[in-house]
Design an enzyme around this catalytic site. Structure first.
Site, PDB file in Angstrom:
ATOM      1  N   HIS A 122      44.472  37.739  61.088  1.00  0.00           N
ATOM      2  CA  HIS A 122      44.186  38.100  62.474  1.00  0.00           C
ATOM      3  C   HIS A 122      42.679  38.162  62.690  1.00  0.00           C
ATOM      4  CE1 HIS A 122      48.300  39.073  63.714  1.00  0.00           C
ATOM      5  NE2 HIS A 122      48.467  39.550  62.494  1.00  0.00           N
ATOM      6  N   THR A 174      43.600  37.400  45.684  1.00  0.00           N
ATOM      7  CA  THR A 174      42.639  37.034  46.725  1.00  0.00           C
ATOM      8  C   THR A 174      41.858  35.772  46.377  1.00  0.00           C
ATOM      9  OG1 THR A 174      40.926  38.446  45.740  1.00  0.00           O
ATOM     10  CG2 THR A 174      42.356  39.449  47.404  1.00  0.00           C
ATOM     11  N   LYS A 175      42.001  35.280  45.128  1.00  0.00           N
ATOM     12  CA  LYS A 175      41.297  34.076  44.703  1.00  0.00           C
ATOM     13  C   LYS A 175      42.271  33.162  43.963  1.00  0.00           C
ATOM     14  CE  LYS A 175      36.766  36.289  44.242  1.00  0.00           C
ATOM     15  NZ  LYS A 175      35.628  36.577  43.325  1.00  0.00           N
ATOM     16  N   LYS A 192      45.521  36.710  30.613  1.00  0.00           N
ATOM     17  CA  LYS A 192      45.750  35.782  29.512  1.00  0.00           C
ATOM     18  C   LYS A 192      45.706  34.353  30.039  1.00  0.00           C
ATOM     19  CE  LYS A 192      48.733  38.587  26.458  1.00  0.00           C
ATOM     20  NZ  LYS A 192      50.058  38.639  25.775  1.00  0.00           N
TER      21      LYS A 192
END
Length: 215
Positions: A122, A174-175, A192
């Site tokens: 948003h 987020t990545k 890992k």
């Protein structure tokens, strides 16, 4: 210019078209859209199953497809209002997931319970306009083949999860996640990775997922 493009470019026509497809202030399609339009537009593979209590907020102006022998369990919400939702073959979408397009899910993927993945954000930049009235932006989520997404994970817009990777329960992604990785935490970090030379999964210390830039 096509009729669909003319409608998209004209605010009045667009508003009327949306009102004919779904009730005001609701994301779900009208019954006639669900029964007559969506089956013509959307694809459901042989042996696939959408449970009765799944909420399918899918509309005909964006794509939805479910591959062969895939299942979407009860109480999951699938929404393609802002972008296509494509789910591959042999996928298990668990109870009470939320999938908001644009999202592309590969083949042979396990998605556990209460997972949220949303390809939209948003707008908030104009402090004089309520956030709910500001334009949304979209960026496609991609989950490559053979992944396992643990319960209560959150996958944010624009993230790519590489092949045969595992997202630990409760993680916030987020990545981008490289292929053959196990990630966990908030925000998620690589725990890992598979070493093809030693043919084993090896611990990684304090390494965050890195954004993958296409060549």
């Amino acid at each position: 210019m096509s009729l669909a493009q003319q409608i998209k470019n004209n605010p009045t026509l667009k508003r009327l078209a949306l009102l004919s497809l779904m009730p005001r202030n609701q994301a779900r399609p009208r019954l006639w859209v669900k029964l007559f339009l969506n089956p013509l537009k959307h694809k459901k593979g042989k042996g696939s199953l959408i449970r009765r209590n799944t909420r399918m907020d899918v509309l005909p102006f964006n794509g939805f497809s479910l591959g062969i022998n895939s299942t979407i369990e009860d109480y999951t919400v699938v929404n393609n209002g802002m972008g296509d939702v494509k789910i591959g073959d042999g996928v298990r979408v668990g109870l009470s997931n939320v999938i908001i397009g644009p999202v592309e899910i590969g083949n042979n993927i396990i998605i556990a319970q209460h997972v949220v993945m949303s390809g939209l954000n948003h707008g908030y930049e104009d402090i004089n306009v309520p956030i709910r009235l500001q334009p949304c932006t979209t960026s496609k989520i991609i989950i490559e083949d053979d992944c396992w997404i643990g319960a209560n994970a959150v996958i944010t817009a624009g993230v790519k999860i590489g092949k045969h990777s595992i997202v630990a329960a409760g993680s916030v992604i987020t990545k981008d996640v490289p292929p053959y990785s196990i990630v966990g935490g908030n925000p998620a970090k690589i725990l890992k990775q598979y070493n093809s030379h030693t043919q084993s999964w090896e611990k990684v210390i304090n390494k965050e997922p890195t954004k993958i830039i296409a060549a």
